[in-house]
Structures are given as structure tokens and as C-alpha cells.
Design a protein around this motif. Structure first.
Motif, mmCIF file in Angstrom:
data_model
loop_
_atom_site.group_PDB
_atom_site.id
_atom_site.type_symbol
_atom_site.label_atom_id
_atom_site.label_comp_id
_atom_site.label_asym_id
_atom_site.label_seq_id
_atom_site.Cartn_x
_atom_site.Cartn_y
_atom_site.Cartn_z
ATOM 1 N N GLY A 94 -82.882 -93.445 -65.318
ATOM 2 C CA GLY A 94 -81.950 -94.548 -65.471
ATOM 3 C C GLY A 94 -81.990 -95.391 -64.213
ATOM 4 O O GLY A 94 -82.506 -94.960 -63.180
ATOM 5 N N ILE A 95 -81.456 -96.600 -64.278
ATOM 6 C CA ILE A 95 -81.455 -97.499 -63.118
ATOM 7 C C ILE A 95 -80.078 -98.121 -62.935
ATOM 8 O O ILE A 95 -79.496 -98.651 -63.883
ATOM 9 C CB ILE A 95 -82.485 -98.632 -63.273
ATOM 10 C CG1 ILE A 95 -83.897 -98.085 -63.467
ATOM 11 C CG2 ILE A 95 -82.446 -99.556 -62.045
ATOM 12 C CD1 ILE A 95 -84.927 -99.168 -63.760
ATOM 13 N N ILE A 96 -79.569 -98.043 -61.702
ATOM 14 C CA ILE A 96 -78.458 -98.885 -61.273
ATOM 15 C C ILE A 96 -79.040 -99.810 -60.211
ATOM 16 O O ILE A 96 -79.300 -99.395 -59.084
ATOM 17 C CB ILE A 96 -77.283 -98.058 -60.701
ATOM 18 C CG1 ILE A 96 -76.750 -97.082 -61.743
ATOM 19 C CG2 ILE A 96 -76.163 -98.984 -60.227
ATOM 20 C CD1 ILE A 96 -75.642 -96.180 -61.236
ATOM 21 N N ILE A 110 -81.430 -104.686 -67.762
ATOM 22 C CA ILE A 110 -80.367 -103.784 -67.317
ATOM 23 C C ILE A 110 -79.405 -104.600 -66.450
ATOM 24 O O ILE A 110 -79.840 -105.309 -65.541
ATOM 25 C CB ILE A 110 -80.953 -102.605 -66.522
ATOM 26 C CG1 ILE A 110 -81.790 -101.717 -67.448
ATOM 27 C CG2 ILE A 110 -79.853 -101.783 -65.848
ATOM 28 C CD1 ILE A 110 -82.601 -100.657 -66.729
ATOM 29 N N PRO A 111 -78.115 -104.542 -66.691
ATOM 30 C CA PRO A 111 -77.163 -105.367 -65.927
ATOM 31 C C PRO A 111 -77.221 -105.090 -64.430
ATOM 32 O O PRO A 111 -77.404 -103.939 -64.006
ATOM 33 C CB PRO A 111 -75.804 -104.949 -66.501
ATOM 34 C CG PRO A 111 -76.100 -104.386 -67.854
ATOM 35 C CD PRO A 111 -77.447 -103.743 -67.745
ATOM 36 N N LEU A 112 -77.059 -106.147 -63.639
ATOM 37 C CA LEU A 112 -77.032 -105.990 -62.187
ATOM 38 C C LEU A 112 -75.680 -105.495 -61.691
ATOM 39 O O LEU A 112 -75.565 -105.047 -60.553
ATOM 40 C CB LEU A 112 -77.390 -107.314 -61.507
ATOM 41 C CG LEU A 112 -78.769 -107.892 -61.840
ATOM 42 C CD1 LEU A 112 -79.024 -109.138 -60.987
ATOM 43 C CD2 LEU A 112 -79.871 -106.880 -61.651
ATOM 44 N N GLN A 119 -72.717 -98.066 -68.022
ATOM 45 C CA GLN A 119 -72.396 -98.081 -69.457
ATOM 46 C C GLN A 119 -73.676 -98.009 -70.297
ATOM 47 O O GLN A 119 -73.698 -97.389 -71.371
ATOM 48 C CB GLN A 119 -71.607 -99.340 -69.816
ATOM 49 C CG GLN A 119 -70.197 -99.400 -69.234
ATOM 50 C CD GLN A 119 -69.231 -98.398 -69.858
ATOM 51 O OE1 GLN A 119 -69.593 -97.598 -70.714
ATOM 52 N NE2 GLN A 119 -67.979 -98.442 -69.411
ATOM 53 N N VAL A 120 -74.739 -98.631 -69.823
ATOM 54 C CA VAL A 120 -76.044 -98.515 -70.494
ATOM 55 C C VAL A 120 -76.506 -97.064 -70.484
ATOM 56 O O VAL A 120 -76.989 -96.533 -71.495
ATOM 57 C CB VAL A 120 -77.093 -99.421 -69.815
ATOM 58 C CG1 VAL A 120 -78.496 -99.132 -70.357
ATOM 59 C CG2 VAL A 120 -76.744 -100.892 -70.019
ATOM 60 N N LEU A 124 -77.306 -93.885 -73.627
ATOM 61 C CA LEU A 124 -78.478 -93.002 -73.646
ATOM 62 C C LEU A 124 -79.527 -93.413 -74.689
ATOM 63 O O LEU A 124 -79.988 -92.604 -75.489
ATOM 64 C CB LEU A 124 -78.035 -91.550 -73.860
ATOM 65 C CG LEU A 124 -79.006 -90.458 -73.373
ATOM 66 C CD1 LEU A 124 -79.311 -90.639 -71.892
ATOM 67 C CD2 LEU A 124 -78.420 -89.083 -73.624
ATOM 68 N N ARG A 125 -79.880 -94.690 -74.669
ATOM 69 C CA ARG A 125 -80.994 -95.156 -75.517
ATOM 70 C C ARG A 125 -82.268 -95.060 -74.689
ATOM 71 O O ARG A 125 -82.443 -95.772 -73.700
ATOM 72 C CB ARG A 125 -80.749 -96.600 -75.956
ATOM 73 C CG ARG A 125 -81.872 -97.174 -76.806
ATOM 74 C CD ARG A 125 -81.500 -98.547 -77.365
ATOM 75 N NE ARG A 125 -82.603 -99.086 -78.151
ATOM 76 C CZ ARG A 125 -83.448 -100.019 -77.715
ATOM 77 N NH1 ARG A 125 -83.305 -100.527 -76.503
ATOM 78 N NH2 ARG A 125 -84.419 -100.453 -78.493
#
Length: 300
Positions: A94-96, A110-112, A119-120, A124-125
């Protein structure tokens, strides 16, 4: 009545935080993660890296402990380390995005915003995406030689981070930079000699900061997008810059484009190469290949 959630039924997820990526402080990230992650689905743990290479060591140990989900909290360098540690496994990244460029996160939309990125993760897609190899080193966005690699090398030595400091370095060095001669072989058959301002092999569409060097790149097609930019002068530079940020650079007459599974670049001597924004000195021969759908990643 449903059974209560226990640790044994939750997914073990590790957040790997790079405290020095980007320009934003990381003081609040612990609070954001703990307050936003779905604790019914995940059993979270958070660790901070201290130096380059830490993520690889941490992930190796955590996989042995049974962890399967790993979140890169930082920029493209952190994403590269985490992704490199789990390619060709059943682990999931995953990425933050908290870096300066956030190239892969932006490509994947992916939201910044950190809370929205979590929330993404909660949803868990998971999809599988391609990655590239440059002389055996994995990359997920872009790699290449020429002016962008030169600026990446210069930027890495600067104290200041962030997009505006990067632009300052680029503007300072543009006039003095001399395009170089390369021999390029594409998929073992097409050969050419070029004098180029830069040569980029792109898995994703952009360098970061919404600078699109390969607007039509598909991260799941098993191909790299090749962009060879001819030498440009100071008068051409503003228009070229504008085209990068309006996703129209592929329409420029100074850019030669194509797609390939394998690219070999030869130059007169060893020099800098960039991959996912990280500069490294490599030999005169550079072999770049793509691995189809070798990384599992959480996407919106």
C-alpha cells in the motif's frame, strides 16, 4: 451473535515510515494511521526507517513473522524500497504518499491526503502491476539517462527538498548541460545512434509532480514506454515544460516514442542513471527490462 474480532482473524499490516521524505513533517502520521485504519480488518504496526536500505531488512524480518501487507509511507524512494522487497511474492503493498514527487501514487490515483490514502487501504482492492529492472535493480515509475538523471544526482546533494528546489537546480544547470551520444537497441532488433537530451523508459506515466513523460503508459501491459528527447535550446524549454504538465509531451516534435520489453543503452563511459527519482552511477551499458504484473498493490 457474531464472534468477536480477534488478533488471529485480522491481517497483519506494517506501515514503514520514512521520516525525511518530502517536505512535510511526519509528526502527525502515527495519529492519522491509528485513527483511520480499519482495526476490524487489520492488526497494524508502525516502524520508522533510519537510513537507506532499512525497509528491505525490516520487510524480510516481518515476512518471516507472518506479515503480508506492507505500506510505504513516504516518497518514491520509499515506495521503491518496499516494492523491491516484495516483488514476485504474494505480499501486498500500500502507499501513503508523503514525498516530493509521488509518481507511482499519482499514476494510480492514490490520494495525496494521508487519511484518504488509508481509506483506500481499508477497502483492500488489490491489483498486480508491472515493474522494470535497470541492470537488475527494480523500478516502478521511470528510469533513464541524460538531463533528468543529471539533475536527480545534483538534487540529491542539495539540503532542500521539494519541487521548487528541484526546479531551481534544473534551471541552474540547463544552460551548461551538454546532450550526450547513445547507442540504443530496442527488443534486440531495432538499433539506433542518437544524440539525446534524455532517454526515459517509463513503466508509469510520470516522473512525479504530474510531470508526464509518457502520458499513454499502461502499468499492466507488460511493456515499457520509451521517450527519447532530442537536444533542446533555451527558447524551446518553456514549451517543453508546459507539455510535460499538460500530458501532451508525446505530441512534441523533439520527442521520439515507442514501446518495448527490453532496451539496451550504451554510452562512452559510466555515468549517472535515475530510477524512481534515485540517482546512481552505472556502467556504460544499461540493460532495461520489464516484468509483467510482478507486484501486488492496493489501488483505489
Amino acid at each position: 451473535m457474531a464472534d468477536p474480532i480477534t488478533k488471529s482473524t485480522r491481517k497483519r499490516i506494517l506501515f514503514i515510515v520514512n521520516p525525511i521524505s518530502g517536505t512535510r513533517g511526519k509528526e502527525s502520521i502515527l495519529h492519522i494511521i491509528n485513527n483511520t485504519i480499519d482495526n476490524e480488518t487489520f492488526e497494524p504496526e508502525i516502524l520508522f526507517t533510519r537510513k537507506k536500505g532499512d525497509a528491505l531488512q525490516i520487510i524480510s524480518e516481518k515476512i518471516a513473522e507472518g506479515f503480508k501487507y506492507f505500506v510505504a509511507v513516504g516518497g518514491d524512494g520509499t515506495v521503491n524500497e518496499v516494492g523491491s522487497a516484495i516483488i514476485n511474492t504474494d505480499c501486498v503493498m500500500g502507499i501513503i504518499p508523503l514525498g516530493s514527487g509521488n509518481g507511482l501514487a499519482r499514476h494510480l490515483r492514490i490520494p495525496l491526503d494521508a487519511a484518504k490514502a488509508i481509506q483506500v487501504i481499508n477497502k483492500l482492492r488489490v491489483e498486480s502491476i508491472d515493474y522494470g529492472l535497470v541492470n537488475g535493480l527494480p523500478f516502478f515509475c521511470t528510469c533513464g539517462v541524460g538531463f533528468d538523471a543529471h539533475i536527480g544526482y545534483r538534487f540529491a546533494k542539495e539540503k532542500g527538498r521539494g519541487f521548487f528546489n528541484y526546479v531551481k537546480v534544473a534551471l541552474t544547470d540547463f544552460i551548461s548541460y551538454k546532450p550526450k551520444k547513445y547507442k540504443v537497441k530496442i527488443d534486440g532488433t531495432q538499433k539506433m545512434k542518437v544524440k539525446a537530451f534524455l532517454i526515459t523508459c517509463a513503466n508509469a506515466s510520470q516522473y512525479g509532480n504530474n510531470a508526464y513523460i509518457a502520458p499513454n503508459a499502461d502499468i499492466q501491459d507488460g511493456l515499457l514506454d520509451i521517450a527519447i528527447m532530442s537536444p533542446i535550446n533555451l527558447l524551446q524549454a518553456p514549451a517543453i515544460g508546459a507539455m510535460l504538465f499538460t500530458r501532451t509531451i508525446n505530441k512534441s516534435t523533439v520527442l521520439q516514442t515507442g514501446k518495448a520489453q527490453k532496451v539496451v543503452i550504451k554510452r562512452k563511459r559510466e555515468d549517472v542513471v535515475h530510477f524512481d527519482g534515485e540517482p546512481i552511477i552505472m556502467d556504460r551499458k544499461i540493460k532495461i527490462t520489464v516484468v509483467n504484473k510482478g507486484l501486488r498493490i492496493i489501488v483505489p
